[in-house]
Design a protein around this motif. Structure first.
Motif, mmCIF file in Angstrom:
data_model
loop_
_atom_site.group_PDB
_atom_site.id
_atom_site.type_symbol
_atom_site.label_atom_id
_atom_site.label_comp_id
_atom_site.label_asym_id
_atom_site.label_seq_id
_atom_site.Cartn_x
_atom_site.Cartn_y
_atom_site.Cartn_z
ATOM 1 N N TRP A 248 -50.992 -4.128 6.042
ATOM 2 C CA TRP A 248 -51.918 -3.006 6.247
ATOM 3 C C TRP A 248 -52.669 -2.699 4.943
ATOM 4 C CZ3 TRP A 248 -53.150 -0.654 10.804
ATOM 5 C CH2 TRP A 248 -53.998 0.458 10.710
ATOM 6 N N GLN A 249 -51.897 -2.666 3.850
ATOM 7 C CA GLN A 249 -52.552 -2.345 2.577
ATOM 8 C C GLN A 249 -53.522 -3.435 2.155
ATOM 9 O OE1 GLN A 249 -50.141 -0.811 -0.546
ATOM 10 N NE2 GLN A 249 -49.828 1.100 0.574
ATOM 11 N N SER A 250 -53.184 -4.686 2.482
ATOM 12 C CA SER A 250 -54.164 -5.714 2.090
ATOM 13 C C SER A 250 -55.404 -5.612 2.986
ATOM 14 C CB SER A 250 -53.580 -7.117 2.033
ATOM 15 O OG SER A 250 -53.012 -7.446 3.247
ATOM 16 N N MET A 251 -55.232 -5.196 4.242
ATOM 17 C CA MET A 251 -56.424 -4.949 5.069
ATOM 18 C C MET A 251 -57.249 -3.806 4.476
ATOM 19 S SD MET A 251 -55.227 -5.301 9.072
ATOM 20 C CE MET A 251 -56.824 -5.050 9.832
ATOM 21 N N MET A 252 -56.546 -2.759 4.025
ATOM 22 C CA MET A 252 -57.263 -1.628 3.416
ATOM 23 C C MET A 252 -58.097 -2.094 2.227
ATOM 24 S SD MET A 252 -54.361 1.382 3.425
ATOM 25 C CE MET A 252 -55.299 2.566 2.486
ATOM 26 N N ARG A 253 -57.458 -2.908 1.382
ATOM 27 C CA ARG A 253 -58.176 -3.344 0.170
ATOM 28 C C ARG A 253 -59.377 -4.216 0.536
ATOM 29 N NH1 ARG A 253 -52.869 -3.131 -2.194
ATOM 30 N NH2 ARG A 253 -52.919 -1.270 -3.511
ATOM 31 N N ARG A 254 -59.180 -5.064 1.555
ATOM 32 C CA ARG A 254 -60.292 -5.913 1.982
ATOM 33 C C ARG A 254 -61.439 -5.035 2.521
ATOM 34 N NH1 ARG A 254 -57.703 -9.193 5.911
ATOM 35 N NH2 ARG A 254 -56.306 -9.805 4.262
ATOM 36 N N ALA A 255 -61.052 -4.040 3.309
ATOM 37 C CA ALA A 255 -62.063 -3.145 3.874
ATOM 38 C C ALA A 255 -62.813 -2.407 2.764
ATOM 39 C CB ALA A 255 -61.405 -2.137 4.818
ATOM 40 N N MET A 256 -62.061 -1.931 1.778
ATOM 41 C CA MET A 256 -62.673 -1.137 0.708
ATOM 42 C C MET A 256 -63.605 -1.979 -0.160
ATOM 43 S SD MET A 256 -59.316 1.148 -0.211
ATOM 44 C CE MET A 256 -60.013 2.433 -1.245
#
Ligand code: ADP
Length: 471
Positions: free
Chosen positions: A441-449
């Motif tokens: 989830w956090q790596s998705m967040m970072r990718r999104a950001m």
């Protein structure tokens, strides 16, 4: 190269929807690309313009049987001139299109005057190379140019672009308005201004402008189909070689978790700690417990059919049993307001609803939620999902228009189909992902950001389109 934009709303003067966001940021981005840009819009009774200066005291506009004396104020923001049209009998009211009693009965004349005033400004104050009109309120501009000002040498060589922000709103009026706005009755033809027995301002923009564009590549394709075309798909197919899709940008000066004015804490992809604080504050604001730590699913929306609220309503009883909390901010149609109020009253510990238009809260939801929900039936571009990406608030969207263009499997969740249960499947998957694999989830967040939807991209595409038009 000079571009004059015509619009009914623009940030920071007045806003009812995404159109104002575009007109508050694209002109500045164009200016940075070396395209001189100015904007014409009405000055309403509720416009926020204390710093504007009067630059033209008496402009005379005859429109059919009506005579208006208007004055022009100018406010400059980052080098962009905003020309504000003062016309007391038409614009000095609280409300852009409507008030609490509904749409204003003279909208056909109010926005016709906007187009006429824009052309007077082009003639007398600031001559552009391109006139870009936005949505139905500015739809008559190119039509007046072709008919009322035919032969006026001031306008020789000027090209017109019409930008569709939402095909669902067309500005339709009775046939009798033509005379009222100073256009010849012979223009009431199905290949010109008439559409199913009405005068149609949006169609005027589509028919008379040299080129057309809409605000995402996918929406540009979708509107050429009967499903999304709102009766204009045939015309748009016929003009498809002059119809372009340019994805909107967003204003990262206003929407950035590292320095958001409204968020109670700041964070970045390198340090996400502040997001948890935003979440706690948001839950407290809605009187919801912070523990157990469940995902918060936010929604900021106009309450309108377009936004897919029925999909949410259909499954709300199931959602209320999930380990998740829902925070919804919206305003618009009364039936949706009542329905969502009722959901919140039934399950206050799971569903928080605030009815109204609240910019600060929309920022706090974007910062504090874990996901942002946009199940729109159609969405020309959509902004909230792009804001969500920058805040690491992963979007859960219906795969249509700009939502489909901006959200990818690694940065959010998409569903197809046309029922609440399609949405449910996607939301369940998102909620499970949040619980089961926090690292992912956090790596998705970072990718999104890390995604970049800044206006500079869009401005480059618009500049290329202007050059193409003038070539
Ligand atoms: P649309 O223009 O169709 O309403 P967009 O997603 O393109 O949809 O833009 C909507 C804009 O209006 C976003 O900036 C969003 O944050 C804002 N907005 C919509 N409803 C509200 C609300 N109730 N309170 C605050 N902001 C809102």
């Amino acid at each position: 190269m000079r571009v004059l934009m015509v619009t009914s709303e623009a940030n920071p003067f007045v806003k009812t929807g995404g159109l104002a966001d575009v007109l508050g940021a694209l002109p500045q981005a164009l200016q940075r690309q070396g395209v001189e840009t100015a904007v014409v819009m009405p000055r309403y009774g509720n416009s926020e313009v204390h710093w504007a200066e009067r630059i033209w005291h008496q402009m005379h506009i005859w429109m059919g049987p009506h005579y208006y004396q208007v004055a022009i104020d100018q406010a400059v923001i980052d080098g962009v001139r905003y020309f504000l049209v003062n016309c007391t009998p038409l614009f000095d009211r609280w409300g852009v299109y409507s008030d609490m009693w509904g749409d204003f009965g003279d909208n056909h004349r109010r926005f016709a005057l906007l187009s006429r005033a824009a052309l007077e400004i082009a003639r007398l104050i600031w001559r552009p190379d391109i006139i870009q009109s936005h949505d139905w309120p500015a739809g008559l501009t190119a039509c007046y140019l072709r008919h009322t000002f035919a032969g006026d040498p001031t306008f020789w060589g000027i090209k017109t672009l019409f930008t569709i922000h939402n095909l669902g709103y067309q500005g339709q009026f009775g046939r009798e308005v033509l005379e009222d706005v100073g256009l010849d009755g012979s223009l009431f033809r199905s290949d010109l201004l008439a559409h199913h027995g009405s005068v149609n301002y949006l169609k005027a923009g589509l028919v008379y402008s040299h080129a057309l564009n809409t605000v995402s590549p996918t929406y540009a394709k979708e509107i050429q189909t009967p499903e999304f075309g709102f009766g204009m798909d045939g015309l748009l197919r016929a003009r498809s070689h002059e119809l372009f899709g340019i994805l909107n940008g967003v204003d990262y000066r206003q929407w950035n978790p590292e320095h958001d004015h409204y968020a109670p804490a700041h964070y970045s992809s390198a340090d996400l700690a502040g997001k948890q604080e935003c979440k706690r504050a948001l839950l407290a604001d809605f009187g919801m417990p912070a523990e157990p730590d469940w995902p918060v699913i936010g929604m900021v929306t106009r309450f309108a059919h377009q936004k897919g609220l029925e999909f949410v309503a259909e499954i709300m009883h199931k959602l209320a049993n999930e380990h998740a909390r829902f925070i919804i901010l919206g305003s618009g149609e009364r039936k949706y307001e009542d329905l969502f109020r009722w959901f919140a009253a039934a399950r206050p510990e799971k569903i928080g609803v605030r009815i109204g238009y609240d910019n600060s809260l929309s920022h706090r939801i974007t910062a504090g939620a874990d996901m942002i929900l946009m199940p729109s039936r159609y969405e020309p571009c959509g902004l909230n999902q792009i804001y969500g990406l920058r805040y690491g608030t992963l979007p859960v969207v219906r795969a249509t228009g700009g939502l489909d263009d901006t959200v990818q499997p690694g940065t959010g969740f998409k569903f197809w189909g046309e029922s609440g249960w399609d949405l449910y499947g996607s939301l369940r998957f998102a909620i499970d992902s949040w619980f089961n694999d926090r690292d992912n989830w956090q790596s998705m967040m970072r990718r999104a950001m890390a995604q970049d939807f800044s206006w500079d991209h869009a401005a480059r595409d618009y500049a290329a389109l202007y050059r193409h038009l003038l070539s």
